[in-house]
Design an enzyme around this catalytic site. Structure first.
Site, PDB file in Angstrom:
ATOM      1  N   TYR A   1       0.916  -3.442  11.215  1.00 15.71           N
ATOM      2  CA  TYR A   1       1.924  -4.487  11.178  1.00 15.71           C
ATOM      3  C   TYR A   1       2.052  -5.037  12.719  1.00 15.71           C
ATOM      4  O   TYR A   1       2.587  -4.175  13.569  1.00 15.71           O
ATOM      5  CB  TYR A   1       3.202  -4.237  10.728  1.00 15.71           C
TER       6      TYR A   1
ATOM      7  N   ARG B   1      -4.932   4.576   6.163  1.00 12.53           N
ATOM      8  CA  ARG B   1      -5.131   4.436   4.731  1.00 12.53           C
ATOM      9  C   ARG B   1      -6.209   5.094   3.909  1.00 12.53           C
ATOM     10  O   ARG B   1      -6.863   5.740   4.780  1.00 12.53           O
ATOM     11  CB  ARG B   1      -5.106   2.778   4.293  1.00 12.53           C
TER      12      ARG B   1
ATOM     13  N   PRO C   1       7.850  -6.264   4.510  1.00 14.34           N
ATOM     14  CA  PRO C   1       6.981  -5.316   3.934  1.00 14.34           C
ATOM     15  C   PRO C   1       7.031  -3.893   4.498  1.00 14.34           C
ATOM     16  O   PRO C   1       6.719  -3.207   4.161  1.00 14.34           O
ATOM     17  CB  PRO C   1       5.688  -5.807   3.891  1.00 14.34           C
TER      18      PRO C   1
ATOM     19  N   ASP D   1       0.852  -1.014   0.053  1.00 10.59           N
ATOM     20  CA  ASP D   1       0.024  -0.144  -0.010  1.00 10.59           C
ATOM     21  C   ASP D   1       0.738   1.271   0.112  1.00 10.59           C
ATOM     22  O   ASP D   1       0.453   2.279  -0.162  1.00 10.59           O
ATOM     23  CB  ASP D   1      -1.026   0.168   1.207  1.00 10.59           C
TER      24      ASP D   1
HETATM   25  P1  FAD Z   1       3.969 -10.026  -7.468  1.00  6.88           P
HETATM   26  O1  FAD Z   1       3.291  -8.777  -6.964  1.00  6.88           O
HETATM   27  O2  FAD Z   1       3.990 -11.281  -6.275  1.00  6.88           O
HETATM   28  O3  FAD Z   1       3.321 -10.608  -8.620  1.00  6.88           O
HETATM   29  C1  FAD Z   1       3.661 -11.805  -9.209  1.00  6.88           C
HETATM   30  C2  FAD Z   1       2.568 -12.188  -9.946  1.00  6.88           C
HETATM   31  O4  FAD Z   1       2.992 -13.351 -10.731  1.00  6.88           O
HETATM   32  C3  FAD Z   1       1.285 -12.511  -9.550  1.00  6.88           C
HETATM   33  O5  FAD Z   1       0.088 -12.030  -9.797  1.00  6.88           O
HETATM   34  C4  FAD Z   1       1.255 -14.085  -9.643  1.00  6.88           C
HETATM   35  O6  FAD Z   1       0.029 -14.581  -9.622  1.00  6.88           O
HETATM   36  C5  FAD Z   1       1.998 -14.224 -10.831  1.00  6.88           C
HETATM   37  N1  FAD Z   1       2.640 -15.577 -11.007  1.00  6.88           N
HETATM   38  C6  FAD Z   1       3.649 -16.459 -10.292  1.00  6.88           C
HETATM   39  N2  FAD Z   1       4.031 -17.360 -10.764  1.00  6.88           N
HETATM   40  C7  FAD Z   1       3.416 -17.639 -11.877  1.00  6.88           C
HETATM   41  C8  FAD Z   1       3.437 -18.366 -13.003  1.00  6.88           C
HETATM   42  N3  FAD Z   1       4.331 -19.446 -12.876  1.00  6.88           N
HETATM   43  N4  FAD Z   1       2.828 -18.131 -14.134  1.00  6.88           N
HETATM   44  C9  FAD Z   1       2.240 -17.237 -14.198  1.00  6.88           C
HETATM   45  N5  FAD Z   1       2.123 -16.130 -13.320  1.00  6.88           N
HETATM   46  C10 FAD Z   1       2.611 -16.423 -12.287  1.00  6.88           C
HETATM   47  N6  FAD Z   1       5.636  -3.075  -1.002  1.00  6.88           N
HETATM   48  C11 FAD Z   1       5.779  -1.622  -1.135  1.00  6.88           C
HETATM   49  O7  FAD Z   1       6.361  -1.087  -1.807  1.00  6.88           O
HETATM   50  N7  FAD Z   1       4.971  -1.074  -0.276  1.00  6.88           N
HETATM   51  C12 FAD Z   1       3.997  -1.625   0.850  1.00  6.88           C
HETATM   52  O8  FAD Z   1       3.535  -0.768   1.570  1.00  6.88           O
HETATM   53  C13 FAD Z   1       4.096  -3.032   0.767  1.00  6.88           C
HETATM   54  N8  FAD Z   1       3.431  -3.564   1.694  1.00  6.88           N
HETATM   55  C14 FAD Z   1       3.183  -4.852   1.866  1.00  6.88           C
HETATM   56  C15 FAD Z   1       2.363  -5.502   2.734  1.00  6.88           C
HETATM   57  C16 FAD Z   1       2.210  -6.822   2.707  1.00  6.88           C
HETATM   58  C17 FAD Z   1       1.404  -7.640   3.576  1.00  6.88           C
HETATM   59  C18 FAD Z   1       2.929  -7.854   1.576  1.00  6.88           C
HETATM   60  C19 FAD Z   1       2.785  -9.357   1.655  1.00  6.88           C
HETATM   61  C20 FAD Z   1       3.748  -7.053   0.911  1.00  6.88           C
HETATM   62  C21 FAD Z   1       3.926  -5.892   0.807  1.00  6.88           C
HETATM   63  N9  FAD Z   1       4.645  -5.048  -0.168  1.00  6.88           N
HETATM   64  C22 FAD Z   1       4.729  -3.872  -0.117  1.00  6.88           C
HETATM   65  C23 FAD Z   1       5.494  -6.030  -1.170  1.00  6.88           C
HETATM   66  C24 FAD Z   1       4.805  -5.778  -2.543  1.00  6.88           C
HETATM   67  O9  FAD Z   1       3.588  -6.441  -2.222  1.00  6.88           O
HETATM   68  C25 FAD Z   1       5.572  -6.719  -3.255  1.00  6.88           C
HETATM   69  O10 FAD Z   1       7.185  -6.570  -3.319  1.00  6.88           O
HETATM   70  C26 FAD Z   1       5.122  -6.500  -4.778  1.00  6.88           C
HETATM   71  O11 FAD Z   1       3.937  -7.118  -4.937  1.00  6.88           O
HETATM   72  C27 FAD Z   1       6.215  -7.323  -5.879  1.00  6.88           C
HETATM   73  O12 FAD Z   1       5.738  -7.048  -7.261  1.00  6.88           O
HETATM   74  P2  FAD Z   1       5.925  -8.252  -8.321  1.00  6.88           P
HETATM   75  O13 FAD Z   1       4.964  -7.862  -9.373  1.00  6.88           O
HETATM   76  O14 FAD Z   1       7.424  -8.279  -8.417  1.00  6.88           O
HETATM   77  O15 FAD Z   1       5.499  -9.804  -7.894  1.00  6.88           O
END
Ligand code: FAD
Length: 653
Positions: free
Chosen positions: A276, A268, A352, A50
């Site tokens: 957290y 928010r 996070p 977020d």
């Molecule tokens: P993801 O968001 O994990 O996206 C990966 C995508 O790939 C998913 O949609 C998944 O379905 C897809 N996928 C996976 N494997 C496959 C496959 N084999 N084939 C097809 N699709 C696949 N970050 C911040 O910057 N600020 C915050 O405030 C923050 N708060 C957070 C709070 C919580 C509780 C959590 C859990 C995380 C938080 N984060 C925060 C971290 C943030 O959510 C992640 O770092 C970010 O979402 C990563 O983005 P991404 O696109 O790399 O991966």
């Protein structure tokens, strides 16, 4: 019965989270033949990340949807205020209004994904294909040397829509018990998207593959890329609730240290507050076997009540909650042969709490996306792709170092330690703040960052440094006087930009220098055709991959739009004169951010001006003195592909 399909695409993106969508944005903007797939049935609607850092918001401005974020988000303006019975130990200064138009802002990841998706839909037919399972990946290194070959083969299986998630089941799957509202109206379409989808097996051959598939990256595992780092034995809960509490700082970002632990409070959008909460420390080495079902919403609530006492805390509405374990891991490699790339959580995972995962992932996708898009378009040389590893891997390492320090401050609090913890937190926050905000990002010298050994070339622009972002300011449009942030002017559309920092153009000498430069810009030279006609464009989008802006510093009212040479304000019979190309660093009385100090803060000599090249992601690529067209051409020759002539000789146009 399943159908079997074979196909090709220039770019395949696996994963449609923040990093994958950001990469897909560039494919859409640059008109690239690309696919983006995700195994999830729908996008995320609630919960997850977020926190948005200022640099990410600057990128959103250049992508054209920052106003939507600000309309819905909750912004940080100041640190905590009133004193309660829990003693306020320190104020963490979270904003520096002077550095960016934007400050820390909170909005759920699902909304951010919505805005990027809409932005993709506005300029292309690219759609996220959901419910797709990846089965195998092959990479033929022998084919990689030829840019026109498809060295990557991925086998996919599309599953049918029978198990399509409803909003409720989606919420259930993220362990929610209660909901505070239904979906946003613009998210509904995502639920019906797969209704007619048939099961099929598909073999796709691709020129480039971007693995944005999160912390447990399938792509990373297929490539046998290991991760370094470890998980801790600390288990945390996160809740997004409508808090009923008399804690005075409940609507301010606060770190609250009670006698039994430390919680982080994050206000928010829509009246939600995120907490957290430390819920369990496992015995060393046993956390892998930890049974998460033991952590309930009720248990997390009671932990908050314990720590926040004597203030009260309760809720009836919980939008989302989850349980997680802290760990810091980094992939040892992030590319294979500059044809396959990893981005986002597939490269780095951490706690996070500092709100950096989504920001870093978005920024990874942003950095990589334009390079892959323009390489696939044949606009930039393939070597440009080497800079992704060079620029982003060191930042991922810094991110983990930062996180290790930060997380330790939330662990193992002893009552006697509280004072020093607060001080350490303030010190840590100050030390890493500019990195966290995305400002202390210094890309090293490379084909796309020209760092001259000759200090003379940069000495009158002390704060415009190749490899750093251009510091945003508000300038006045020469034609109508309206102020605008440079983050909005320098749109993320795939083009490099020449900034003609023309200086004070009232005097004849400087005016003559601008005339001479403009004439040279539009002329053939010994090295070939005029610079704006010399390179391969972005097919179907722009004839030239280079756009020109003029930022002068004469008072707006004392010069005229038509005083500038036509090449700086070209005429197009369909769109008219390019009124958006000439800007003045002059103050505007009805806008306090537009104060006429950009030249001073960029460190540019008002009498002499400067020439600057901005990369498509707004980082400074090259800087030189007014008139140094040769130096600028050398930079472009190193990055961009020259147009071929009819007889095939690339050196003559
Ligand atoms: P993801 O968001 O994990 O996206 C990966 C995508 O790939 C998913 O949609 C998944 O379905 C897809 N996928 C996976 N494997 C496959 C496959 N084999 N084939 C097809 N699709 C696949 N970050 C911040 O910057 N600020 C915050 O405030 C923050 N708060 C957070 C709070 C919580 C509780 C959590 C859990 C995380 C938080 N984060 C925060 C971290 C943030 O959510 C992640 O770092 C970010 O979402 C990563 O983005 P991404 O696109 O790399 O991966």
């Amino acid at each position: 019965e399943q159908s079997r399909v074979e196909s090709t695409t220039d770019v395949l993106i696996i994963g449609a989270g923040p990093s994958g969508l950001m990469a897909a944005y560039w494919m859409a903007r640059c008109g690239i033949n690309a696919r983006i797939i995700d195994k999830r049935e729908t996008k995320i609607f609630v919960g997850h990340a977020d926190g948005l850092r200022p640099r990410t918001l600057e990128l959103f401005d250049s992508m054209g949807f920052q106003h939507r974020v600000l309309h819905e988000a909750s912004e940080s303006t100041e640190g905590p205020g009133h004193e309660g019975k829990l003693v306020r130990q320190a104020l963490l200064d979270m904003t520096q209004a002077d550095h960016s138009p934007y400050h820390n802002t909170r909005l759920s990841q699902g909304r951010i994904e919505r805005f990027i998706l809409d932005s993709i839909h506005e300029c292309s037919d690219l759609r996220v294909e959901r419910g797709i399972i990846t089965e195998s990946l092959e990479y033929d290194e022998k084919l990689a040397a030829d840019a026109n070959e498809y060295p990557i083969t991925v086998k996919l299986r599309t599953v049918g829509p029978e198990d399509l998630h409803t909003p409720d089941s989606n919420k259930q799957s993220s362990q929610n018990q209660l909901t505070c509202e239904d979906l946003f109206p613009d998210d509904w379409e995502d639920l019906t998207q797969r209704e007619n989808q048939k099961e099929k097996v598909e073999t796709i051959r691709a020129k480039y593959l971007i693995g944005c598939d999160g912390a447990h990256s399938w792509t990373r595992r297929q490539l046998d890329i290991s991760t370094e780092g470890s998980s801790t034995d600390h288990i945390w809960g996160v809740i997004d609730v409508i808090a009923i509490s008399n804690f005075p700082d409940i609507r301010r970002v606060s770190v609250v240290t009670g006698t039994t632990g430390t919680i982080l409070v994050i206000p928010r959008e829509r009246g939600i507050t995120r907490f957290y909460v430390p819920v369990q420390i496992c015995e060393a080495g046993t956390s892998d076997r930890f049974d998460r079902s033991f952590i309930t919403l009720k248990l997390i609530k009671s932990r908050v009540q314990e720590i926040i006492a004597p203030f009260t805390f309760d809720f009836e509405i919980c939008d989302w909650w989850t349980v997680y374990q802290i760990g810091q891991r980094i992939a040892t490699e992030i590319t294979k042969g500059n044809r396959i790339f990893l981005a986002g959580d597939a490269v780095h995972t951490h706690s996070p709490k500092m709100g950096l995962g989504m920001n870093m992932s978005l920024q990874d996708g942003f950095n990589l996306g334009w390079k892959v898009a323009l390489a696939a378009a044949g606009t930039v040389k393939p070597e440009t792709l080497e800079t992704y590893d060079l620029e982003r891997h060191p930042l991922a390492k810094m991110l983990l170092e930062f996180d290790r320090h930060w997380v330790n401050l939330f662990l193992d609090i002893e009552p006697g330690e509280m004072d020093t913890k607060a001080e350490s937190m303030a010190a840590m926050s100050a030390k890493f703040e500019n990195f966290a905000h995305g400002w202390n990002v210094y890309y090293p010298a490379s084909k796309i960052v020209s760092k001259s050994e000759d200090d003379g070339a940069t000495k009158n622009a002390q704060h415009m440094v190749p490899g750093e972002r251009i510091h945003p300011f508000k300038l006045r449009n020469q034609a109508d006087g309206c102020p605008q942030w440079t983050t909005r002017l320098l749109k993320s559309d795939g083009r490099f930009r020449i900034l003609v920092l023309a200086g004070d153009v009232r005097g004849p000498t400087q005016r003559q220098r601008i005339e001479t430069f403009s004439e040279a810009l539009g002329s053939e030279s010994a090295s070939g055709a005029p610079i704006l006609d010399r390179y391969v464009g972005i097919p179907g989008r722009y004839e030239s991959p280079i756009d020109v802006f003029t930022f002068h510093c004469a008072p707006w009212r004392e010069v005229e739009f038509f005083d500038f040479p036509e090449i700086l304000r070209p005429l197009n019979m369909s769109t008219g004169y390019a009124y958006d190309k000439i800007w003045s660093d002059d103050a505007c009385i009805f806008d306090r951010y537009c104060d006429g100090t950009a030249y001073e803060k960029w460190g540019v000599d008002r009498a002499l001006g400067k020439l600057v090249v901005i990369r498509p992601d707004q980082y400074i690529g090259w800087i030189g003195n007014m008139g140094d067209l040769e130096g600028m051409t050398q930079y472009f020759d190193g990055v961009l592909v020259r147009k071929l002539t009819v007889n095939g000789d690339p050196s003559v146009i």
